[in-house]
Design a protein around this motif. Structure first.
Motif, PDB file in Angstrom:
ATOM      1  N   VAL A  95     125.466  -8.988  35.131  1.00  0.00           N
ATOM      2  CA  VAL A  95     126.330  -8.677  33.990  1.00  0.00           C
ATOM      3  C   VAL A  95     126.201  -7.205  33.596  1.00  0.00           C
ATOM      4  O   VAL A  95     127.198  -6.475  33.495  1.00  0.00           O
ATOM      5  CB  VAL A  95     125.976  -9.573  32.781  1.00  0.00           C
ATOM      6  CG1 VAL A  95     126.690  -9.076  31.513  1.00  0.00           C
ATOM      7  CG2 VAL A  95     126.355 -11.018  33.062  1.00  0.00           C
ATOM      8  N   PHE A  96     124.981  -6.743  33.392  1.00  0.00           N
ATOM      9  CA  PHE A  96     124.790  -5.385  32.877  1.00  0.00           C
ATOM     10  C   PHE A  96     125.074  -4.313  33.932  1.00  0.00           C
ATOM     11  O   PHE A  96     125.482  -3.211  33.578  1.00  0.00           O
ATOM     12  CB  PHE A  96     123.375  -5.238  32.316  1.00  0.00           C
ATOM     13  CG  PHE A  96     123.190  -5.974  31.021  1.00  0.00           C
ATOM     14  CD1 PHE A  96     123.897  -5.616  29.885  1.00  0.00           C
ATOM     15  CD2 PHE A  96     122.322  -7.058  30.935  1.00  0.00           C
ATOM     16  CE1 PHE A  96     123.748  -6.290  28.687  1.00  0.00           C
ATOM     17  CE2 PHE A  96     122.164  -7.748  29.743  1.00  0.00           C
ATOM     18  CZ  PHE A  96     122.872  -7.375  28.615  1.00  0.00           C
ATOM     19  N   ASP A 132     126.862   1.226  28.953  1.00  0.00           N
ATOM     20  CA  ASP A 132     127.850   1.087  27.889  1.00  0.00           C
ATOM     21  C   ASP A 132     127.572   2.010  26.710  1.00  0.00           C
ATOM     22  O   ASP A 132     128.511   2.464  26.037  1.00  0.00           O
ATOM     23  CB  ASP A 132     127.903  -0.364  27.411  1.00  0.00           C
ATOM     24  CG  ASP A 132     129.132  -0.628  26.556  1.00  0.00           C
ATOM     25  OD1 ASP A 132     130.259  -0.301  27.009  1.00  0.00           O
ATOM     26  OD2 ASP A 132     128.973  -1.145  25.440  1.00  0.00           O
ATOM     27  N   ALA A 143     128.738 -13.526  32.891  1.00  0.00           N
ATOM     28  CA  ALA A 143     128.075 -13.830  31.621  1.00  0.00           C
ATOM     29  C   ALA A 143     128.226 -15.303  31.266  1.00  0.00           C
ATOM     30  O   ALA A 143     127.284 -15.926  30.745  1.00  0.00           O
ATOM     31  CB  ALA A 143     128.644 -12.951  30.510  1.00  0.00           C
ATOM     32  N   GLN A 157     121.779 -12.045  34.544  1.00  0.00           N
ATOM     33  CA  GLN A 157     121.665 -11.027  33.504  1.00  0.00           C
ATOM     34  C   GLN A 157     121.875  -9.630  34.076  1.00  0.00           C
ATOM     35  O   GLN A 157     122.647  -8.825  33.540  1.00  0.00           O
ATOM     36  CB  GLN A 157     120.286 -11.118  32.843  1.00  0.00           C
ATOM     37  CG  GLN A 157     120.069 -10.098  31.733  1.00  0.00           C
ATOM     38  CD  GLN A 157     118.736 -10.316  31.028  1.00  0.00           C
ATOM     39  OE1 GLN A 157     117.921 -11.131  31.445  1.00  0.00           O
ATOM     40  NE2 GLN A 157     118.517  -9.596  29.948  1.00  0.00           N
ATOM     41  N   ASP A 161     119.612 -13.957  24.470  1.00  0.00           N
ATOM     42  CA  ASP A 161     120.190 -12.760  25.086  1.00  0.00           C
ATOM     43  C   ASP A 161     121.491 -13.094  25.807  1.00  0.00           C
ATOM     44  O   ASP A 161     122.463 -12.333  25.752  1.00  0.00           O
ATOM     45  CB  ASP A 161     119.202 -12.134  26.075  1.00  0.00           C
ATOM     46  CG  ASP A 161     117.998 -11.511  25.371  1.00  0.00           C
ATOM     47  OD1 ASP A 161     118.154 -11.073  24.216  1.00  0.00           O
ATOM     48  OD2 ASP A 161     116.916 -11.487  25.973  1.00  0.00           O
ATOM     49  N   GLU A 204     129.315 -10.453  22.670  1.00  0.00           N
ATOM     50  CA  GLU A 204     129.804  -9.077  22.693  1.00  0.00           C
ATOM     51  C   GLU A 204     130.943  -8.895  23.696  1.00  0.00           C
ATOM     52  O   GLU A 204     131.894  -8.142  23.439  1.00  0.00           O
ATOM     53  CB  GLU A 204     128.650  -8.124  23.016  1.00  0.00           C
ATOM     54  CG  GLU A 204     127.591  -8.028  21.925  1.00  0.00           C
ATOM     55  CD  GLU A 204     128.197  -7.638  20.585  1.00  0.00           C
ATOM     56  OE1 GLU A 204     129.047  -6.709  20.550  1.00  0.00           O
ATOM     57  OE2 GLU A 204     127.841  -8.269  19.561  1.00  0.00           O
ATOM     58  N   ILE A 205     130.850  -9.588  24.813  1.00  0.00           N
ATOM     59  CA  ILE A 205     131.929  -9.486  25.805  1.00  0.00           C
ATOM     60  C   ILE A 205     133.205 -10.106  25.251  1.00  0.00           C
ATOM     61  O   ILE A 205     134.307  -9.571  25.434  1.00  0.00           O
ATOM     62  CB  ILE A 205     131.505 -10.160  27.125  1.00  0.00           C
ATOM     63  CG1 ILE A 205     130.388  -9.346  27.785  1.00  0.00           C
ATOM     64  CG2 ILE A 205     132.699 -10.289  28.080  1.00  0.00           C
ATOM     65  CD1 ILE A 205     129.817  -9.968  29.045  1.00  0.00           C
ATOM     66  N   SER A 221     124.111 -13.704  22.985  1.00  0.00           N
ATOM     67  CA  SER A 221     124.522 -12.467  22.321  1.00  0.00           C
ATOM     68  C   SER A 221     125.375 -11.592  23.240  1.00  0.00           C
ATOM     69  O   SER A 221     126.361 -10.991  22.795  1.00  0.00           O
ATOM     70  CB  SER A 221     123.287 -11.679  21.867  1.00  0.00           C
ATOM     71  OG  SER A 221     122.543 -12.417  20.926  1.00  0.00           O
ATOM     72  N   THR A 222     124.988 -11.525  24.497  1.00  0.00           N
ATOM     73  CA  THR A 222     125.755 -10.721  25.462  1.00  0.00           C
ATOM     74  C   THR A 222     127.148 -11.295  25.645  1.00  0.00           C
ATOM     75  O   THR A 222     128.157 -10.558  25.646  1.00  0.00           O
ATOM     76  CB  THR A 222     125.025 -10.675  26.822  1.00  0.00           C
ATOM     77  OG1 THR A 222     123.729 -10.090  26.632  1.00  0.00           O
ATOM     78  CG2 THR A 222     125.806  -9.857  27.832  1.00  0.00           C
TER      79      THR A 222
END
Length: 343
Positions: free
Chosen positions: A254-255, A261, A297, A251, A309, A316-317, A312-313
């Motif tokens: 990824v962020f 962002d 991800a 996680q 999470d 979005e990617i 959802s992540t």
């Protein structure tokens, strides 16, 4: 923070005050038996005050045997009476208590029986011909345990500054104590001393580079500073290499790869009308970062397929990288998990 794990074998003691009165001896025997019975039954809340009572009775009769306060502190810690345990452990450390006790024995010549004596009697018997084989034996000290346990209690109570002080005091005496070293990094973090926290993490990793948790924690700290985000990414990768199912490491990887962002989107919106070329560059750079984050991800989703999470992540990617089929798949998975959570 690891759960506090405590436990020792407490040995019952025999008490005798000679001419000082049977009533005192009776009270001592009763308090000691009650403390032992409660401790062995794991009724630690009941054992603690009884050990204090034993200590008080002994002290009132000239024997300041702090091992019983140690037992009381231990019982309070096991009973989750943290404030009481912290006070007792602090007092013991400040008093210089180490827990080292000397046992004096001699063999009675007539019977061949080995008897335990107090120091004065042991020295006196040396001058007679009734005893032989005079020996002393020292018990193992508990001072390091005092520091370790008190540090853990303080950290559990979120008293980071106090924990730092006691840990540094303990490490001055036991510089190679692994438990205190581990607790030190947590204490620095709790107390807001991030520079020292990072330094202790690096020190621990130099000694044990196979600690996935420390690599993860180092990455978390490095990710807070854009200047060390590349180091953070490598730290998270190392944590995953050592622990392939480390969901939190995926996680954060990824962020950290994506970066801030919300700021990027704000910058794009601010420049879209008046500086469209600059906005296009920002959009391209954003898409590139999302593409770099995509395999991380997907790996996160693989190890945690029911983590909403992660789903959802990843969705979005896929939106940013324009993978329509995968967007549909993740939307369906997201809806499934949301429905389960609502039940």
């Amino acid at each position: 923070m690891k759960k506090l794990i405590l436990g020792i074998a407490i040995v019952a003691s025999a008490f005798a005050f000679g001419q000082k009165g049977g009533d005192v001896n009776a009270k001592l025997q009763a308090a000691n038996a009650a403390a032992m019975d409660a401790y062995n039954a794991k009724n630690y809340a009941a054992a603690a005050p009884k050990f204090v009572e034993v200590y008080d009775l002994l002290k009132a009769n000239g024997q300041d045997n702090k091992i019983y306060m140690y037992y009381a502190g231990l019982s309070n810690a096991l009973a989750n009476n943290s404030d009481a345990a912290i006070k007792i452990y602090t007092d013991l450390i400040n008093s210089g208590f180490t827990g080292v006790e000397t046992t004096y024995t001699a063999k009675e010549k007539k019977t061949g029986q080995v008897v335990t004596l107090d120091k004065a009697s042991w020295e006196l018997m040396k001058k007679t011909s009734d005893y032989s084989d005079f020996k002393t034996e020292q018990s193992k000290g508990v001072e390091a345990d005092l520091y370790e346990t008190l540090a853990t209690l303080l950290l559990n109570e979120k008293k980071g500054n106090e924990a730092v002080a006691i840990i540094e005091k303990g490490l001055a005496k036991y510089p190679n104590n692994a438990k205190l070293k581990e607790a030190q990094s947590t204490a620095y973090f709790q107390s807001g001393n991030t520079d020292k926290f990072v330094a202790t993490l690096k020190e621990q990793l130099a000694k044990n580079p196979n600690d996935a948790t420390n690599w993860y924690n180092l990455g978390v700290m490095q990710a807070k500073n854009p200047a060390t985000s590349a180091d953070a990414i490598e730290a998270f990768k190392k944590a995953i290499e050592l622990k392939p199912t480390f969901s939190e490491a995926y996680q954060n990887l990824v962020f950290t790869t994506i970066g801030d962002d919300s700021k990027t989107v704000a910058d794009i919106n601010a420049t879209r009308k008046e500086k469209p070329d600059e906005a296009s560059k920002l959009i391209d750079a954003r898409r590139e970062r999302f593409a770099k984050a995509l395999p991380f991800a997907e790996a996160w989703y693989k190890v945690a397929p029911d983590n909403i999470d992660a789903v959802s992540t990843l969705k979005e990617i896929y939106v940013v990288t324009k993978n329509v089929d995968k967007i549909k798949e993740m939307k369906a998975k997201e809806a499934e998990l949301s429905a389960k959570a609502a039940k």
